[in-house]
Scaffold this active site. Structure first.
Site, PDB file in Angstrom:
ATOM      1  CG  ASP A 199      -7.271   3.133  -0.908  1.00 13.45           C
ATOM      2  OD1 ASP A 199      -7.661   1.958  -0.847  1.00 13.45           O
ATOM      3  OD2 ASP A 199      -7.411   3.924   0.058  1.00 13.45           O
ATOM      4  CE  LYS A 230      -4.490   0.733   0.294  1.00 10.81           C
ATOM      5  NZ  LYS A 230      -5.611  -0.172   0.019  1.00 10.81           N
TER       6      LYS A 230
HETATM    7  N1  GLU Z   1      -7.321   0.035  -2.832  1.00 11.51           N
HETATM    8  C1  GLU Z   1      -8.078  -1.128  -3.126  1.00 11.51           C
HETATM    9  C2  GLU Z   1      -8.097  -2.042  -1.914  1.00 11.51           C
HETATM   10  O1  GLU Z   1      -8.120  -1.568  -0.813  1.00 11.51           O
HETATM   11  C3  GLU Z   1      -7.658  -1.809  -4.425  1.00 11.51           C
HETATM   12  C4  GLU Z   1      -6.230  -2.213  -4.514  1.00 11.51           C
HETATM   13  C5  GLU Z   1      -5.832  -2.731  -5.907  1.00 11.51           C
HETATM   14  O2  GLU Z   1      -6.658  -2.764  -6.795  1.00 11.51           O
HETATM   15  O3  GLU Z   1      -4.655  -3.081  -6.022  1.00 11.51           O
HETATM   16  O4  GLU Z   1      -8.135  -3.240  -1.989  1.00 11.51           O
END
Ligand code: GLU
Length: 449
Positions: free
Chosen positions: A161, A121
């Site tokens: 996100d 992340k």
């Molecule tokens: N931010 C999204 C999550 O919390 C998607 C992450 C992604 O697609 O890599 O899962």
């Protein structure tokens, strides 16, 4: 070794990270007790420490030629089952604790999808709200000028996100391509005509509704006719409402950081189109909804209150918290139950505090924790990676069917695992254990690295 103490001693200020770790540690205790190997291998100590943390400066120039400096991070949490994978968040609240909790959850969520993705992340305390397109572009370019050397289609694949949508992914991708001199699937959530996947924007919201439908099916019920409280108004909330309408349910609310809209009559397709226009084209605030639909009410957020009236004042059967972490406190959880809610499917990451989760579980609420219920988004990101590798695009029906199957499988896996470990109906225990075992077994196979 007490793993929670290990974490709190090492990083005493990372409150959100402690919260996410505590939940997992509590759930997996029976697994550790049954498999001495995990403790002998110090697996908890290893899994709570990110493989790598990158922290960097992002200088950028605003439209008035003033120079700003933001702080940015990428947490490369775990790569036991695939390249680091997870979104980027641009929001003033972003700090190391928040990104570590998100990266930690992402590890287990990605494992549940059954696709080969590790967990990561990243993001920055930059606030895209109120910035011009050119300011956002300059910020994204500066951000990627550092990040590009750490990522790659087989190394680390970021996505969106909060605060990072199609516009930001476009600017980030453009800069990556220029610096790396290659056109690869290094980011997901791309636009359709340059490598994106159909259904990716819809995936998190659709997935969360599919998960709720599965939970209801376990009690021989459907979403048909259910009144549903939704929070948030970004892409997760928007496509949650869309899928609820498809399945015959009635969404009755949505929100942003300033307050919420309650529409007693229900948000139908036409009203939802207006919400999408307000948010995605106008980049406006939810309060503007009542200018077009004066019969709805706008309730501004009141920081003084110890509860959110969204979860207290409106009768409903289902809640889809799709805004952000810790938006449901213990009092809110009890208020929801008192108001008739018995299905909660989390589109956001960790929207319910620890005590709130316990209240849901004690009251036999069908409670789908974020790492299971919102795994649809990253699942379709995984499908976008597959399509990019094959250099082809699957049709909408194919992606949606795969998404449905993945959400069904996650639901089944959580249910069966919870039962196996003596907690039937507890999707928290099910999701944590199923994700954990997959990741730690891979770590053990790969040695101490
Ligand atoms: N931010 C999204 C999550 O919390 C998607 C992450 C992604 O697609 O890599 O899962």
């Amino acid at each position: 070794m007490d793993s929670i103490k290990f974490v709190t001693d090492r990083d005493p200020d990372e409150r959100e990270f402690h919260q996410a770790v505590t939940e997992v540690i509590e759930s997996v205790k029976p697994v550790l007790d049954q498999n001495p190997l995990y403790r002998n291998e110090s697996i908890m100590e290893r899994i709570v420490e990110p493989e790598r943390v990158i922290m960097f400066r992002v200088p950028w120039v605003d439209d008035q030629k003033k120079v700003h400096v933001n702080r940015a991070f990428r947490i490369e949490m775990n790569s036991a089952i695939g390249p680091y994978k997870g979104g980027l968040r641009f929001h003033p609240s972003v700090n190391l604790s928040i990104l570590k909790f998100l990266a930690f959850e992402q590890v287990f969520k990605n494992a549940l999808t059954s696709l080969p993705m590790g967990g990561g992340k990243g993001g920055s305390d930059f606030d895209p709200k109120g910035k011009s397109d050119m300011e956002v572009m300059r910020f994204c370019q500066s951000f990627m000028a550092e990040l590009y050397r750490h990522i790659g289609p087989n190394t680390d694949v970021p996505a969106g996100d909060i605060g990072v949508g199609a516009r930001e992914i476009g600017y980030l991708f453009g800069m990556y391509k220029k610096l790396a001199n290659e056109f690869t699937g290094v980011l997901t959530g791309k636009s359709l005509n340059w490598g994106g996947s159909l259904i990716r924007p819809e995936a998190t919201g659709y997935g969360s509704v599919y998960f709720a439908a599965e939970m209801l099916a376990s009690r021989n019920e459907t979403l048909e006719g259910k009144r549903c409280l939704v929070s948030g108004s970004g892409n997760v909330a928007q496509f949650t409402m869309e899928k609820l309408l498809d399945l015959g349910a009635t969404p009755i609310s949505f929100s942003d950081s300033s307050g919420y809209i309650y529409d007693e009559a229900g948000i139908d397709r036409e009203k939802l189109d207006h919400v999408m226009y307000l948010k995605n084209i106008q980049r406006g605030r939810v309060s503007e909804y009542v200018e077009t639909y004066p019969e709805a009410v706008y309730v501004p957020q009141n920081q003084e209150l110890d509860h959110n009236p969204l979860w207290k004042d409106h009768k409903a059967e289902c809640a889809f918290p799709s805004a952000t972490q810790n938006e449901i406190n213990a009092r809110d959880a009890q208020n929801l139950i008192d108001n008739g809610v018995y299905v909660v499917s989390e589109g956001a990451n960790m929207p319910t505090v620890h005590q709130g989760i316990e209240i849901f579980l004690d009251n036999k609420v069908l409670y789908g924790p974020g790492k299971a219920a919102n795994a649809g988004g990253v699942s379709v990101s995984g499908l976008e990676m597959s399509q990019n590798s094959m250099r082809l695009n699957w049709p909408k029906e194919e992606v949606d069917n795969r998404l449905k199957t993945i959400m069904k499988n996650i639901h089944r896996m959580c249910m069966e695992t919870a039962e196996q470990y003596g907690s039937p109906g507890n999707y928290v225990v099910g999701a944590n254990i199923a994700g954990f075992v997959k990741v730690v077994d891979a770590m053990i196979d790969q040695g101490v690295v």
